[in-house]
Design an enzyme around this catalytic site. Structure first.
Site, PDB file in Angstrom:
ATOM      1  N   ASP A   3      -2.904  -5.803  -7.503  1.00  0.00           N
ATOM      2  CA  ASP A   3      -4.186  -5.095  -7.342  1.00  0.00           C
ATOM      3  C   ASP A   3      -4.119  -3.585  -7.574  1.00  0.00           C
ATOM      4  O   ASP A   3      -5.140  -2.955  -7.818  1.00  0.00           O
ATOM      5  CB  ASP A   3      -4.744  -5.339  -5.936  1.00  0.00           C
ATOM      6  CG  ASP A   3      -5.198  -6.777  -5.735  1.00  0.00           C
ATOM      7  OD1 ASP A   3      -5.338  -7.494  -6.738  1.00  0.00           O
ATOM      8  OD2 ASP A   3      -5.405  -7.174  -4.582  1.00  0.00           O
ATOM      9  N   GLU A  12     -13.485  -9.865  -8.924  1.00  0.00           N
ATOM     10  CA  GLU A  12     -13.923 -10.934  -8.008  1.00  0.00           C
ATOM     11  C   GLU A  12     -14.652 -10.391  -6.771  1.00  0.00           C
ATOM     12  O   GLU A  12     -15.448 -11.103  -6.162  1.00  0.00           O
ATOM     13  CB  GLU A  12     -12.740 -11.806  -7.582  1.00  0.00           C
ATOM     14  CG  GLU A  12     -11.710 -11.056  -6.779  1.00  0.00           C
ATOM     15  CD  GLU A  12     -10.529 -11.917  -6.343  1.00  0.00           C
ATOM     16  OE1 GLU A  12     -10.689 -13.105  -6.113  1.00  0.00           O
ATOM     17  OE2 GLU A  12      -9.434 -11.350  -6.230  1.00  0.00           O
TER      18      GLU A  12
HETATM   19  O1  F6P Z   1      -3.867  -9.377  -3.019  1.00  0.00           O
HETATM   20  C1  F6P Z   1      -3.619  -9.819  -4.309  1.00  0.00           C
HETATM   21  C2  F6P Z   1      -4.606 -10.865  -4.727  1.00  0.00           C
HETATM   22  O2  F6P Z   1      -4.126 -11.311  -5.942  1.00  0.00           O
HETATM   23  C3  F6P Z   1      -6.067 -10.467  -4.826  1.00  0.00           C
HETATM   24  O3  F6P Z   1      -6.409  -9.804  -6.002  1.00  0.00           O
HETATM   25  C4  F6P Z   1      -6.750 -11.790  -4.700  1.00  0.00           C
HETATM   26  O4  F6P Z   1      -8.049 -11.646  -4.246  1.00  0.00           O
HETATM   27  C5  F6P Z   1      -5.906 -12.483  -3.699  1.00  0.00           C
HETATM   28  O5  F6P Z   1      -4.602 -11.972  -3.859  1.00  0.00           O
HETATM   29  C6  F6P Z   1      -5.881 -13.975  -3.789  1.00  0.00           C
HETATM   30  O6  F6P Z   1      -5.108 -14.454  -2.745  1.00  0.00           O
HETATM   31  P1  F6P Z   1      -4.680 -15.957  -2.533  1.00  0.00           P
HETATM   32  O7  F6P Z   1      -3.575 -16.261  -3.470  1.00  0.00           O
HETATM   33  O8  F6P Z   1      -4.238 -16.011  -1.117  1.00  0.00           O
HETATM   34  O9  F6P Z   1      -5.874 -16.806  -2.826  1.00  0.00           O
END
Ligand code: F6P
Length: 336
Positions: free
Chosen positions: A141, A236
């Site tokens: 991120d 998102e």
């Molecule tokens: O924190 C990194 C990230 O890739 C975010 O961009 C994303 O919203 C989230 O992790 C998704 O997390 P998970 O793999 O727990 O669904």
């Protein structure tokens, strides 16, 4: 006692450290683990790897890592130590168990590779138990204050660019408008740079309010200039909803284009780390160990303007890094 003697006394204290990866994984974490392990061994420090982040610390799931344990991993995505988001570490009881593990294994210092959630936990743990703790920014991120780049961001960007280029081929063949959703639930760094790098018509990010009517006006202007297809990159976390929701809202008022939606999802988190991420991981992993040895604690190592800097955890997580306003404007200028 002279200064040299005081410094060597301090350095002797760090005999055994432990490293873990936590939160969403990111390409380059393995390269960073390797750098931590080898720098520690180089400094005659014993290193343990903690499995699955804070969960492994709570359960005492640690194993000693040797130089050969991290051979042939720097080019691989994911993390050999595995990762998790630990609910138990959010509780006082969970953190007490984590502290018991540290005592049991006689760990003198911790190195955590992760993002916002990882350092939020580290900060609380540090206030409660004062265990020497250095953080390394590892998240796709790029949303941590105190470093220009986080480990994994560059690779994720390249993955997104590759995907969007391919989607543009088919968008152009079919005269379609694509809404492409990229990761970043709280931050638009991936959307911003990938949008510029792929020549997106518009980007929508959580940091700025999205007005559907403005977006439509932009698309309408493109249509008047005979644009036959288009790409809108949606972070998102955008406030107008995800890419599906936004595509629907646009279509209700502007149905000139045949519209499609693509959610890139977790493919953005995998893959071989880029050259940039490998080098960043090596430098930050090395620096984290050296800073622990020098009795630094409760800080994240980062690189700002090509210099390694330390930032207290509570600054890294709370002073949210700002999106570059000039780049935001550039998207509008270059997509006329
Ligand atoms: O924190 C990194 C990230 O890739 C975010 O961009 C994303 O919203 C989230 O992790 C998704 O997390 P998970 O793999 O727990 O669904």
């Amino acid at each position: 006692m002279n200064i040299f003697f005081v410094i060597s006394l301090k350095q002797k204290k760090m005999k055994r450290i432990a490293v873990f990866t936590s939160g969403g994984d990111s390409p380059g974490m393995n390269a960073c683990i390797r750098a931590v392990v080898r720098t520690a061994i180089y400094n005659n420090i014993q290193v343990f790897g903690i499995k699955r982040g804070y969960d492994g610390l709570i359960k005492g799931d640690l194993e000693e890592l040797h130089s050969h344990s991290v051979a042939n991993i720097l080019q691989r995505g994911g993390t050999i130590l595995k990762s998790a988001r630990s609910d138990e570490f959010r509780t006082a009881d969970g953190r007490k168990k984590a502290y018991d593990t540290i005592n049991k294994f006689e760990i003198d210092g911790l190195i955590g590779i992760g993002g916002d959630g990882t350092f939020t936990g580290a900060n609380i743990f540090n206030q409660e138990y004062n265990v020497p703790f250095i953080g390394i920014p590892g998240t796709i991120d790029n949303d941590l204050f105190g470093t220009d780049l986080t480990i994994g961001y560059d690779t994720a960007l390249n993955t997104v660019i590759d995907a969007v280029d391919k989607i543009r081929d088919t968008a152009s063949s079919h005269n379609r408008l694509f809404f492409i959703e990229v990761m970043g639930k709280d931050a638009g760094f991936i959307a911003l740079r990938s949008g510029i790098a792929t020549g997106a018509e518009a980007i929508l990010v959580p940091e700025t309010k999205t007005y559907i009517d403005n977006l439509i006006a932009k698309l309408e202007a493109g249509r008047r200039k005979s644009k036959t297809s288009g790409i809108v990159i949606v972070s998102e976390g955008d406030d107008a909803g995800g890419a599906f929701e936004i595509a629907k809202k646009v279509k209700e008022k502007f149905d000139y284009y045949d519209t499609r939606v693509s959610v890139l999802g977790h493919l953005q988190r995998g893959g071989k780390p880029s050259a940039r991420d490998r080098v960043l991981a090596a430098e930050l992993g090395n620096s984290a160990v050296e800073n622990l040895v020098n009795n630094e604690t409760n800080k994240m190592v980062g690189i700002v303007n090509n210099k390694i800097v330390l930032t207290p955890f509570d600054h890294a997580i709370k002073h949210h890094k700002e999106l570059n306003k000039n780049l935001l404007k550039l998207v509008d200028i270059l997509s006329i």
